[in-house]
Scaffold this motif. Structure first.
Motif, PDB file in Angstrom:
ATOM      1  N   HIS A   1       0.649  -1.354  -0.004  1.00 56.79           N
ATOM      2  CA  HIS A   1       0.178   0.090   0.161  1.00 56.79           C
ATOM      3  C   HIS A   1       0.954   1.192  -0.026  1.00 56.79           C
ATOM      4  O   HIS A   1       0.630   2.218  -0.824  1.00 56.79           O
TER       5      HIS A   1
ATOM      6  N   ALA B   1     -13.600  -8.481   2.221  1.00 57.62           N
ATOM      7  CA  ALA B   1     -12.749  -7.196   2.762  1.00 57.62           C
ATOM      8  C   ALA B   1     -13.091  -7.153   4.203  1.00 57.62           C
ATOM      9  O   ALA B   1     -12.374  -6.510   4.931  1.00 57.62           O
TER      10      ALA B   1
ATOM     11  N   ASP C   1      -6.201  -4.345   7.030  1.00 55.44           N
ATOM     12  CA  ASP C   1      -6.877  -3.462   6.130  1.00 55.44           C
ATOM     13  C   ASP C   1      -6.705  -3.451   4.751  1.00 55.44           C
ATOM     14  O   ASP C   1      -5.409  -3.462   4.259  1.00 55.44           O
TER      15      ASP C   1
ATOM     16  N   ASP D   1      -8.371  -2.506   0.700  1.00 52.90           N
ATOM     17  CA  ASP D   1      -9.355  -1.661   0.234  1.00 52.90           C
ATOM     18  C   ASP D   1     -10.190  -2.570  -0.636  1.00 52.90           C
ATOM     19  O   ASP D   1      -9.834  -3.491  -1.037  1.00 52.90           O
TER      20      ASP D   1
ATOM     21  N   ASP E   1     -11.456  -2.607  -3.540  1.00 49.24           N
ATOM     22  CA  ASP E   1     -11.300  -2.995  -4.955  1.00 49.24           C
ATOM     23  C   ASP E   1      -9.823  -3.689  -4.877  1.00 49.24           C
ATOM     24  O   ASP E   1      -9.299  -3.942  -6.115  1.00 49.24           O
ATOM     25  N   ARG E   2      -9.061  -3.898  -3.770  1.00 50.91           N
ATOM     26  CA  ARG E   2      -8.139  -4.800  -3.855  1.00 50.91           C
ATOM     27  C   ARG E   2      -8.199  -6.334  -3.623  1.00 50.91           C
ATOM     28  O   ARG E   2      -7.517  -7.222  -3.492  1.00 50.91           O
TER      29      ARG E   2
END
Ligand SMILES: [Mg+2]
Length: 267
Positions: A37, A57, A66, A68, A70-71
């Motif tokens: 990240h 998620a 943690d 995101d 869209d990851r």
């Protein structure tokens, strides 16, 4: 040995057995994701889950990992992407889909497909999850059987025979898919790892080429072989399914590029 990730367009991290086990993050996982990240690296966390990236998620967040939304990319997301892109009609009308899987599938495809409710309706495809999924009740399995016998395509979320739960092993998405397809005398398409569909849809989302990706996973069959088949570099971690002894039987072409004890070896 810290590894230089700069040559790779994207880093793909398997989740179960690589990033976490049950509800515990594995050694180095939180730090590695934080590092990706901070470096602004293109990366994704992968799972053969029949649930949506949102739900996965959220679960990662409760473990202190943690990531995101869209990851995260799941086999269910790949099946949803496949259904939308593959069953669109020439007149641009929406695919007609029967959900034999999860609420996650329902949420991802609401507004993008027309949901089939009964076996009297025309149906382009059935999305098939595991028997324990909320939308795979015996009554819905019977509706799906009639739809498949009338020509609906069978889209299995992943080909996993079983998956582990707190009760032990459960029948997987592959098992329900083959049950339905055997009865209907049709062939399923599978969308999870190690299928090419999974890695291709993922690379499309990340806007990268497969041969520019590094995959890190714990499962030889679904992670390492699947990724190698589309030209990715691979790292096997010994925190999950595979053991070092499994590698001795493998021909050179099938060996991972690197084997690590756990993710701390990369930090
Ligand atoms: Mg795994």
């Amino acid at each position: 040995m810290p590894i230089d990730l700069s040559p790779y367009q994207a880093v793909l991290l398997d989740l179960d057995g690589t990033v976490y086990h049950e509800d515990q993050p594995l050694p180095g996982a939180i730090q590695l994701i934080r590092r990706l990240h901070e470096q602004g690296k293109n990366y994704a966390c992968l799972s053969n889950s029949t649930s949506s990236p949102l739900r996965v998620a959220t679960r990662l967040g409760t473990m202190g990992v943690d990531v995101d939304l869209d990851r995260v990319y799941t086999a269910a997301a790949a099946a949803a992407d496949y259904a939308v892109s593959h069953f669109r009609h020439p007149d641009n009308s929406r695919p007609r889909i029967y959900n034999l899987a999860t609420e996650g599938i329902q949420e991802m495809l609401d507004g993008l497909v027309d949901w089939v409710q009964t076996d009297a309706e025309p149906c382009d495809a059935i999305i098939i999850g595991a028997p324990a999924n909320s939308h795979a009740t015996p009554e819905r399995q019977r509706v799906a059987l009639h739809l498949a016998r009338k020509g609906a395509a069978a889209v299995g979320i992943c080909s996993d025979r079983v998956y582990p739960s707190e009760r032990g092993l459960e029948f997987g998405s592959g098992a329900l898919s083959w049950l339905l397809c055997f009865a209907a005398a049709v062939e399923p398409v599978f969308c999870g790892k190690p299928q090419e569909i999974f890695f291709e849809e993922l690379c499309r989302r990340l806007n990268v080429e497969p041969d520019g990706c590094l995959l890190i996973g714990d499962n030889l069959e679904s992670d390492i072989f699947g990724a190698k088949a589309v030209g990715m570099r691979t790292i096997l971690t010994l925190t999950g399914v595979a053991r070092r002894g499994d590698l001795a039987k493998l021909p050179p072409d099938w060996q991972p590029d690197l084997v690590i004890e756990d993710l701390t070896d990369l930090l």
